[in-house]
Design a protein around this motif. Structure first.
Motif, short mmCIF file in Angstrom:
data_model
loop_
_atom_site.label_atom_id
_atom_site.label_comp_id
_atom_site.label_asym_id
_atom_site.label_seq_id
_atom_site.Cartn_x
_atom_site.Cartn_y
_atom_site.Cartn_z
N ALA A 293 0.47 -0.86 0.20
CA ALA A 293 -0.23 -0.01 -0.03
C ALA A 293 0.90 1.02 0.17
CB ALA A 293 -0.68 -0.46 1.10
N HIS A 294 1.75 1.04 1.09
CA HIS A 294 3.07 2.49 0.65
C HIS A 294 3.35 2.49 -0.44
CE1 HIS A 294 6.62 4.19 2.04
NE2 HIS A 294 5.91 4.74 2.68
N VAL A 295 3.60 2.04 -1.33
CA VAL A 295 4.75 1.54 -2.72
C VAL A 295 3.26 2.36 -3.48
CG1 VAL A 295 5.76 0.83 -4.16
CG2 VAL A 295 6.59 -0.17 -2.28
N ILE A 296 2.67 1.69 -3.37
CA ILE A 296 1.15 1.99 -4.49
C ILE A 296 1.02 3.81 -4.05
CG2 ILE A 296 -1.04 1.31 -5.24
CD1 ILE A 296 -0.77 -0.90 -4.72
N MET A 297 1.20 3.63 -3.33
CA MET A 297 0.75 5.62 -2.55
C MET A 297 1.43 5.99 -2.83
SD MET A 297 -1.10 6.13 0.88
CE MET A 297 -2.17 7.87 1.38
N VAL B 113 -6.26 11.03 2.85
CA VAL B 113 -4.83 10.39 1.70
C VAL B 113 -3.83 10.98 3.02
CG1 VAL B 113 -3.82 11.36 0.08
CG2 VAL B 113 -6.26 11.17 -0.44
N SER B 114 -3.91 11.95 3.43
CA SER B 114 -2.76 12.55 4.91
C SER B 114 -2.40 11.74 5.31
CB SER B 114 -3.27 13.82 4.71
OG SER B 114 -1.84 14.18 5.72
N GLN B 115 -3.78 11.38 6.42
CA GLN B 115 -3.66 10.45 7.62
C GLN B 115 -3.38 9.38 7.06
OE1 GLN B 115 -7.50 10.66 9.53
NE2 GLN B 115 -7.36 12.13 9.64
N ILE B 116 -3.51 8.76 6.05
CA ILE B 116 -2.96 6.99 5.38
C ILE B 116 -1.12 7.63 5.38
CG2 ILE B 116 -3.61 5.44 3.40
CD1 ILE B 116 -6.60 6.34 3.50
N TRP B 117 -1.55 8.08 4.73
CA TRP B 117 0.41 8.46 4.01
C TRP B 117 0.87 9.07 5.74
CZ3 TRP B 117 3.58 7.85 0.89
CH2 TRP B 117 4.55 7.49 0.33
N TYR B 118 0.16 9.29 6.49
CA TYR B 118 1.21 9.84 7.73
C TYR B 118 1.03 8.57 8.17
CZ TYR B 118 2.66 11.87 12.07
OH TYR B 118 3.17 12.15 13.58
N MET B 119 -0.06 7.85 8.54
CA MET B 119 0.39 6.25 8.99
C MET B 119 1.10 5.54 8.68
SD MET B 119 -1.50 3.12 9.01
CE MET B 119 -2.30 3.33 7.98
N LEU B 120 0.91 5.28 7.17
CA LEU B 120 2.26 4.49 6.65
C LEU B 120 3.64 4.90 7.05
CD1 LEU B 120 0.84 3.48 3.40
CD2 LEU B 120 0.29 2.21 5.24
N ASN B 121 3.82 6.08 6.80
CA ASN B 121 4.86 6.75 7.60
C ASN B 121 5.34 6.13 8.37
OD1 ASN B 121 6.02 7.03 4.84
ND2 ASN B 121 5.54 8.89 5.14
N ARG B 122 4.53 6.50 9.13
CA ARG B 122 4.43 6.23 10.82
C ARG B 122 5.16 4.89 11.32
NH1 ARG B 122 4.56 10.46 15.37
NH2 ARG B 122 4.20 7.40 16.39
N VAL B 123 4.63 3.69 10.87
CA VAL B 123 4.72 2.04 10.94
C VAL B 123 5.11 1.48 9.84
CG1 VAL B 123 3.27 0.08 10.54
CG2 VAL B 123 2.03 1.58 11.04
N LEU B 124 6.04 1.97 9.06
CA LEU B 124 6.97 1.63 8.51
C LEU B 124 8.35 2.38 8.44
CD1 LEU B 124 4.80 0.48 4.86
CD2 LEU B 124 5.97 -0.97 6.58
N GLU B 125 8.43 3.45 8.77
CA GLU B 125 9.81 4.28 8.86
C GLU B 125 10.61 3.52 10.27
OE1 GLU B 125 12.62 6.11 7.94
OE2 GLU B 125 10.84 6.61 7.51
N PRO B 126 10.56 2.71 11.09
CA PRO B 126 11.62 2.02 11.78
C PRO B 126 11.84 0.89 11.07
CG PRO B 126 9.60 2.69 13.04
CD PRO B 126 8.96 2.76 11.39
N ILE B 127 11.01 0.28 9.82
CA ILE B 127 11.58 -1.05 9.25
C ILE B 127 12.57 -0.27 8.48
CG2 ILE B 127 10.96 -2.72 8.08
CD1 ILE B 127 8.31 -2.90 9.53
N TYR B 128 12.07 0.48 7.66
CA TYR B 128 13.36 1.25 6.16
C TYR B 128 14.15 1.67 7.18
CZ TYR B 128 9.13 0.67 2.98
OH TYR B 128 7.41 0.35 3.09
#
Length: 95
Positions: A21-25, A41-56
């Motif tokens: 979802a993060h890549v497609i978005m 869109v902004s809330q979903i994007w912010y949530m995905l960044n917050r979840v995936l940034e510790p992994i990336y």
């Protein structure tokens, strides 16, 4: 112990779909199909960044700069696929 295996597989599946979802978005935002000024869109994007940034984050520190191309999601997806293969091949250890 089988439930531990199923929980691990579920967590890997959820992370897989979050990355997808993060890549497609990110593509849709870069091609201006989606607009970050829209609240949902902004809330979903912010949530995905917050979840995936510790992994990336650790992967981005290891990978060299690729002139605007982020390969961290690809590395994580390959890692998840490899981890799934290891878990499936060693499922007998969970019995």
């Amino acid at each position: 112990m089988m439930s531990l295996f199923q929980i691990l597989m579920l967590v890997l599946d959820v992370i897989w779909y979050f990355i997808l979802a993060h890549v497609i978005m990110s593509w849709l935002i870069n091609f201006q199909v989606l607009n970050l000024r829209q609240q949902l869109v902004s809330q979903i994007w912010y949530m995905l960044n917050r979840v995936l940034e510790p992994i990336y984050g650790p992967i981005r520190r290891i990978l060299p700069p690729m002139s605007g191309i982020d390969l961290a999601p690809l590395v994580v997806i390959i890692g998840i696929a490899a981890l799934r293969m290891i878990l499936i091949n060693n499922v007998a250890a969970f019995y």
